[in-house]
Design an enzyme around this catalytic site. Structure first.
Site, short mmCIF file in Angstrom:
data_model
loop_
_atom_site.label_atom_id
_atom_site.label_comp_id
_atom_site.label_asym_id
_atom_site.label_seq_id
_atom_site.Cartn_x
_atom_site.Cartn_y
_atom_site.Cartn_z
N MET A 92 0.82 -1.22 0.00
CA MET A 92 0.00 0.00 0.00
C MET A 92 0.85 1.27 0.00
O MET A 92 0.61 2.19 0.76
CB MET A 92 -0.94 0.00 1.22
CG MET A 92 -1.85 -1.21 1.28
SD MET A 92 -2.84 -1.39 -0.21
CE MET A 92 -4.04 -0.12 0.09
N ILE A 94 3.04 3.93 -2.78
CA ILE A 94 3.35 4.21 -4.19
C ILE A 94 4.85 4.40 -4.34
O ILE A 94 5.46 5.18 -3.61
CB ILE A 94 2.56 5.44 -4.67
CG1 ILE A 94 1.06 5.11 -4.66
CG2 ILE A 94 3.01 5.87 -6.07
CD1 ILE A 94 0.15 6.28 -4.91
N ASN A 109 2.40 -5.74 -10.41
CA ASN A 109 1.43 -5.48 -9.34
C ASN A 109 0.17 -6.29 -9.62
O ASN A 109 -0.15 -6.57 -10.78
CB ASN A 109 1.08 -3.99 -9.30
CG ASN A 109 0.09 -3.68 -8.18
OD1 ASN A 109 0.20 -4.20 -7.06
ND2 ASN A 109 -0.90 -2.84 -8.45
N HIS A 111 -3.93 -6.13 -9.03
CA HIS A 111 -4.97 -5.16 -8.67
C HIS A 111 -6.34 -5.84 -8.76
O HIS A 111 -6.63 -6.52 -9.74
CB HIS A 111 -4.90 -3.96 -9.63
CG HIS A 111 -5.86 -2.89 -9.28
ND1 HIS A 111 -5.64 -2.01 -8.24
CD2 HIS A 111 -7.07 -2.57 -9.79
CE1 HIS A 111 -6.66 -1.19 -8.13
NE2 HIS A 111 -7.55 -1.51 -9.06
N GLU A 144 5.01 4.76 -13.96
CA GLU A 144 4.92 5.92 -13.05
C GLU A 144 3.49 6.32 -12.71
O GLU A 144 3.27 7.09 -11.79
CB GLU A 144 5.66 7.12 -13.65
CG GLU A 144 7.15 7.02 -13.49
CD GLU A 144 7.87 6.86 -14.80
OE1 GLU A 144 7.43 7.46 -15.79
OE2 GLU A 144 8.87 6.12 -14.84
N GLU A 176 -7.06 -14.13 -7.95
CA GLU A 176 -5.74 -13.48 -7.83
C GLU A 176 -4.65 -14.52 -7.61
O GLU A 176 -3.56 -14.43 -8.16
CB GLU A 176 -5.73 -12.49 -6.66
CG GLU A 176 -6.59 -11.27 -6.88
CD GLU A 176 -6.46 -10.25 -5.75
OE1 GLU A 176 -5.40 -10.15 -5.13
OE2 GLU A 176 -7.46 -9.56 -5.48
#
Ligand code: GRF
Length: 192
Positions: A92, A94, A109, A111, A144, A176
């Site tokens: 959690m 960035i 990642n 999601h 980014e 997932e």
């Protein structure tokens, strides 16, 4: 000496429960799989996933520091451990554009939505409120921009009338656990 057929060393970054981490560790132990969880990094001392790393005798670090110190420590660990791929799994925080540029290895990642739909948080609640018929999960490269890198794998599931955010979360979490392993195997397919 060059080790032939050696598994790709991955680092998993977590902040909490760690069910994706647990699953990656389990799958990585299969002989046919091409990766090995070599390092676990958490930005939270109470992340349950750290226990899983310890139980499996995987190097693990908790770094609860502000940005430049956090990222410099992480970069050093990635380099000294010769990590080849980073997997964010419920991480959690960035990562800065500077980190992404300097690390020079793929960052993946997972999601819990069908990106580009529902970037950010509370994805299940938002999918239900928007009356979508399907939701799911996406494994993608990190760039980014938040939740915006190239997709590697997506898996979808039907949203039933009876679903709420919790039940949808449970269904998607199961997907997932399949998707992350498949995504890694997909990107490592051509690696000896
Ligand atoms: C997962 O739903 C993942 O998609 C999201 O955060 C959750 C982490 O779950 N980014 P866990 O810590 O792997 O159990």
């Amino acid at each position: 000496m060059v080790a032939l057929n050696s598994k790709t060393k991955i680092a998993v970054f977590i902040s909490g429960r760690g069910s994706n981490l647990k699953n990656l560790i389990r799958k990585s132990k299969l002989k046919k799989n091409k990766y090995k969880v070599h390092l676990v990094i958490s930005n939270k001392a109470d992340a349950k996933g750290l226990d899983c790393a310890k139980k499996n005798k995987i190097k693990n670090y908790c770094i609860e520091k502000k940005l430049p110190i956090f990222e410099n420590n992480v970069l050093r660990l990635i380099k000294t451990n010769k990590i080849e791929v980073i997997c964010l799994a419920g991480f959690m925080r960035i990562l800065s554009p500077d980190f992404i540029k300097k690390v020079k290895i793929p960052i993946l990642n997972i999601h819990p939505s069908l990106l580009p739909k529902f970037k950010g948080l509370n994805t299940h609640e938002r999918a239900i409120n928007a009356k979508h018929k399907f939701s799911g999960c996406t494994v993608h490269y990190v760039n980014e921009e938040l939740d915006s890198g190239k997709k590697i794998i997506q898996k979808k599931v039907k949203i039933l009338k009876s679903d709420n955010a919790k039940s949808l979360e449970r269904k998607i979490l199961k997907l997932e656990h399949k998707a992350y392993d498949e995504a890694l195997e997909k990107i490592l397919f051509f690696k000896k």
